[in-house]
Design a protein around this motif. Structure first.
Motif, PDB file in Angstrom:
ATOM      1  N   UNK A 217       0.829  -1.213   0.000  1.00  0.00           N
ATOM      2  CA  UNK A 217       0.000   0.000   0.000  1.00  0.00           C
ATOM      3  C   UNK A 217       0.859   1.256   0.000  1.00  0.00           C
ATOM      4  N   UNK A 218       1.949   1.222   0.761  1.00  0.00           N
ATOM      5  CA  UNK A 218       2.860   2.371   0.798  1.00  0.00           C
ATOM      6  C   UNK A 218       3.486   2.610  -0.573  1.00  0.00           C
ATOM      7  N   UNK A 219       3.806   1.538  -1.280  1.00  0.00           N
ATOM      8  CA  UNK A 219       4.366   1.673  -2.623  1.00  0.00           C
ATOM      9  C   UNK A 219       3.365   2.323  -3.573  1.00  0.00           C
ATOM     10  N   UNK A 255      -0.904  10.247   5.911  1.00  0.00           N
ATOM     11  CA  UNK A 255      -0.051   9.110   5.533  1.00  0.00           C
ATOM     12  C   UNK A 255       1.260   9.139   6.315  1.00  0.00           C
ATOM     13  N   UNK A 256       1.889  10.312   6.364  1.00  0.00           N
ATOM     14  CA  UNK A 256       3.164  10.437   7.090  1.00  0.00           C
ATOM     15  C   UNK A 256       2.971  10.132   8.574  1.00  0.00           C
ATOM     16  N   UNK A 261       4.658   6.489  12.421  1.00  0.00           N
ATOM     17  CA  UNK A 261       4.599   5.893  13.761  1.00  0.00           C
ATOM     18  C   UNK A 261       4.498   4.363  13.704  1.00  0.00           C
ATOM     19  N   UNK A 262       3.729   3.823  12.739  1.00  0.00           N
ATOM     20  CA  UNK A 262       3.573   2.366  12.631  1.00  0.00           C
ATOM     21  C   UNK A 262       4.894   1.690  12.290  1.00  0.00           C
ATOM     22  N   UNK A 263       5.634   2.263  11.344  1.00  0.00           N
ATOM     23  CA  UNK A 263       6.932   1.689  10.985  1.00  0.00           C
ATOM     24  C   UNK A 263       7.926   1.813  12.132  1.00  0.00           C
TER      25      UNK A 263
END
Length: 340
Positions: A217-219, A255-256, A261-263
């Motif tokens: 999803x990030x990609x 998104x940021x 925070x999740x990463x």
């Protein structure tokens, strides 16, 4: 609280029936201070997200793909926060912070479902912004309501199936003790560290889901914003470029905030018992659902105008009600005087 189970021949082990959540702190005074703080955050989260959903529902000007996706994001944030906050709040007021094995599995399933669905929905919203900026003349033909609902269904469905694939093998591991989870909710890295069986398959499953759904999803988001940047550079007018950037600034901030925070939490699984890990977990699970509607509302003139119209209608409605009530009271007073 425990049951007997036989594995590896005739050897009997005691399987864990409940887990103990250590929570944010074991100091009673600090817990009593944290309770009203997190209660307020939870109530604000519910109020802001529900308010945004209702505002989008009752205003025809907001019946567009972007706001449809935004209302779906608010629903995800409500579910994510509700899967954690009520349990955490009750633990602040109790000495025994126990959670049953099934409740623990259910809690993680809902968290993973909503988290992975949010990843997919953020990618969908990035694609929507790319179509709006890159192909504005074809936007209405591409992002038709039926397709938007299908994209939302795919986001929820992908989150559901991915969460199921993660939860089932991880909670089918054998747990014979200890049963203390050094966290304020049932997170898989902390849970499987308590397993008495080999967690390799579970760890690989979680890793593959994170790569395929989370980073996938990030990609999609990064590619969409790459094309958006290229489209903005082609716009000759500075005013047009600024307007195009403003349409996706709020989404980019969300998104940021979410992925950052999740990463930070899951890229360092070895630090799962640290205070820093708990603070980051609080931020992306508790604070992000509260901040999302605020981020999208502050920079959005359409939402602010719609909110002003709703408030104005309510003020007119209640003022009329008060005038009518005052009129009735006046009439009744005159009737009483006449009777006397």
């Amino acid at each position: 609280m425990a049951s007997s189970r036989s594995i590896q021949g005739d050897r009997n082990y005691t399987s864990v029936a409940v887990f103990i959540l250590l929570g944010l702190s074991d100091e009673k005074e600090l817990q009593l201070i944290l309770f009203p703080v997190f209660l307020g955050i939870y109530l604000v989260t519910l109020m802001w997200n529900l308010g945004l959903i209702i505002l989008i529902k009752i205003n025809s000007n907001l019946h567009t793909p972007m706001y449809l996706f935004l209302s779906s994001l608010s629903l995800i944030d409500i579910c994510c926060s509700t899967s954690i906050s009520p349990r955490m709040l009750s633990d602040f007021l109790t000495d025994e912070k126990t959670i049953s094995f099934m409740a623990c599995a259910t809690q993680y399933f809902v968290i993973a479902w909503m988290g992975l669905a949010e990843c997919c929905l953020l990618a969908t919203m990035a694609y929507d912004r790319y179509v709006a900026i890159g192909s504005p003349l074809q936007y209405s033909a591409i992002m038709v309501p039926g397709r938007c609902w299908k994209l939302i269904a795919v986001a929820y469905g992908t989150g559901f199936l991915s969460s199921l694939v993660e939860t089932v093998p991880c909670f089918h591991l054998f747990y014979c003790g200890p049963n203390i989870i050094q966290h304020f909710f049932c997170d898989v890295p902390q849970v499987i560290s308590l397993s008495c069986s080999n967690p390799f398959i579970c760890q690989m499953t979680v890793f593959l889901v994170a790569i395929s759904v989370g980073l996938g999803s990030l990609l999609v988001i990064l590619l969409s914003y790459g094309f958006i940047a290229a489209s903005i550079l082609k716009i000759s007018s500075d005013k047009g470029s600024a307007k195009a950037f403003n349409t996706c600034a709020s989404h980019l901030a969300a998104v940021i905030l979410y992925y950052g925070t999740a990463l930070s939490v899951y890229m360092h699984p070895g630090s799962g018992h640290s205070i820093k890990h708990k603070v980051l977990s609080i931020f992306y699970i508790i604070f992000v659902p509260m901040l999302n509607p605020l981020i999208y509302s502050l920079r959005n003139k359409v939402i602010k105008e719609a909110l002003k119209r709703v408030i104005k209608r309510w003020c007119i409605y209640f003022s009329k009600k008060n005038v009518w009530a005052a009129f009735i009271i006046t009439i009744r007073k005159r009737e009483v005087r006449i009777c006397r």
